[in-house]
Write a protein that holds these residues in place. Structure first.
Motif, short mmCIF file in Angstrom:
data_model
loop_
_atom_site.label_atom_id
_atom_site.label_comp_id
_atom_site.label_asym_id
_atom_site.label_seq_id
_atom_site.Cartn_x
_atom_site.Cartn_y
_atom_site.Cartn_z
N PHE A 2 0.86 -1.19 0.00
CA PHE A 2 0.00 0.00 0.00
C PHE A 2 0.89 1.23 0.00
CE2 PHE A 2 -2.39 3.40 2.07
CZ PHE A 2 -3.59 3.35 1.38
N HIS A 3 0.67 2.14 -0.96
CA HIS A 3 1.51 3.32 -1.10
C HIS A 3 0.70 4.57 -0.75
CE1 HIS A 3 4.33 6.20 -2.84
NE2 HIS A 3 5.22 5.21 -2.84
N PRO A 4 1.03 5.26 0.34
CA PRO A 4 0.24 6.41 0.79
C PRO A 4 0.13 7.52 -0.25
CG PRO A 4 1.75 5.69 2.51
CD PRO A 4 2.12 4.93 1.28
N THR A 5 1.23 7.80 -0.96
CA THR A 5 1.19 8.88 -1.95
C THR A 5 0.24 8.55 -3.09
OG1 THR A 5 3.47 9.50 -1.43
CG2 THR A 5 2.56 10.28 -3.52
N VAL A 6 0.32 7.32 -3.58
CA VAL A 6 -0.60 6.88 -4.63
C VAL A 6 -2.04 6.94 -4.14
CG1 VAL A 6 -1.29 4.95 -6.10
CG2 VAL A 6 1.14 5.42 -5.72
N ALA A 7 -2.25 6.54 -2.89
CA ALA A 7 -3.59 6.58 -2.32
C ALA A 7 -4.12 8.00 -2.25
CB ALA A 7 -3.58 5.95 -0.93
N ARG A 8 -3.27 8.93 -1.80
CA ARG A 8 -3.70 10.32 -1.68
C ARG A 8 -4.07 10.90 -3.04
NH1 ARG A 8 0.32 11.84 0.75
NH2 ARG A 8 1.54 12.85 -0.89
N LEU A 9 -3.26 10.63 -4.05
CA LEU A 9 -3.54 11.13 -5.39
C LEU A 9 -4.84 10.53 -5.94
CD1 LEU A 9 0.06 10.99 -6.94
CD2 LEU A 9 -1.21 13.04 -6.22
N THR A 10 -5.06 9.26 -5.64
CA THR A 10 -6.26 8.60 -6.12
C THR A 10 -7.51 9.16 -5.45
OG1 THR A 10 -4.96 6.58 -6.47
CG2 THR A 10 -7.36 6.36 -6.51
N TYR A 11 -7.42 9.38 -4.14
CA TYR A 11 -8.55 9.98 -3.43
C TYR A 11 -8.89 11.36 -4.00
CZ TYR A 11 -9.20 6.69 0.44
OH TYR A 11 -9.51 5.59 1.19
#
Length: 239
Positions: A2-11
């Motif tokens: 799980f990658h927090p930066t990718v998650a933030r961008l996706t959100y």
């Protein structure tokens, strides 16, 4: 994985102004419908099952899944922004898994939670109908997110194909054609709802073990293929 930066961008991409309006509109319509039905008919278990099964699970959940699943990656591929993400030292399966988790989270929040609230409004969770359909919406959200994330990875027309699947296959063939019901995410999810509600008002053409197995297999297969496709995009970009 799980990658927090990718998650933030996706959100941020999923909860942008245009998609957020649609995401809030569908649950809002369900809740308004539930309030109106309760005021007009009172607490009726059969009516509650009809509303939650006919609109929430059959229409709202797959549509929210289309928006969240395709929106998690499709726009990045369309506008070329995916190239910048793929240039980062992040494993491709990690990107897909992170986006899948975000898509599932968004779909559950905007479909399963409103379904639960609407169920309580309609009949106060009599016969566990509200919980049953909310649980069905939650597990369906997992499979829909995986499928529509795959659509967003393999085609630029992911929303069109997603809508065709959600509105034609799930809503029409999945309900009317007996043989197609076995291959319907909705029916797989209803197997769990039937178990919780004890049958009667909630029924499925698929048994619970088979339904849950198919949900897991389809989600895993779609996720694997999406990651495989993303590797291909990386190679193409490198060339």
């Amino acid at each position: 994985m799980f990658h927090p930066t990718v998650a933030r961008l996706t959100y941020r991409a999923l909860l942008g102004r245009r998609r957020a309006l649609i995401l809030f509109a569908l649950p809002g319509l369900l809740l308004l419908m539930a309030i109106a039905v309760r005021l007009l008919t009172g607490a009726d278990d059969q009516v509650a099952a009809n509303v939650l099964g006919g609109f929430a699970l059959a229409t709202m959940v797959p549509l929210v899944g289309v928006i969240a699943g395709t929106g998690a990656i499709g726009p990045e591929i369309d506008d070329g922004a995916i190239v910048y993400l793929l240039a980062k030292p992040v494993k491709r399966p990690t990107i897909i898994l992170t986006k899948l988790i975000v898509a599932i989270g968004v779909t559950v929040v905007f479909s399963a939670v409103p379904t639960l609230i609407a169920g309580y409004v309609l009949n106060g969770n009599s016969q566990q109908i509200a919980v049953a359909y909310a649980a069905a919406a939650a597990v369906a959200s997992i499979a829909y997110s995986g499928l529509f994330l795959l659509f967003g990875t393999v085609t630029r027309h992911a929303v069109v194909f997603g809508l065709l699947y959600a509105l034609v296959w799930e809503s029409v063939f999945g309900n009317l054609v007996p043989g197609a019901r076995t291959l319907s995410v909705q029916q797989w999810a209803l197997a769990l709802a039937q178990k919780i509600a004890g049958g009667g008002l909630v029924t499925s053409d698929v048994g619970l073990p088979l339904g849950m197995t198919l949900l897991l297999v389809v989600t895993a297969a779609a996720t694997w293929f999406a990651a495989h496709k993303l590797r291909g995009l990386t190679l193409a970009g490198d060339e």
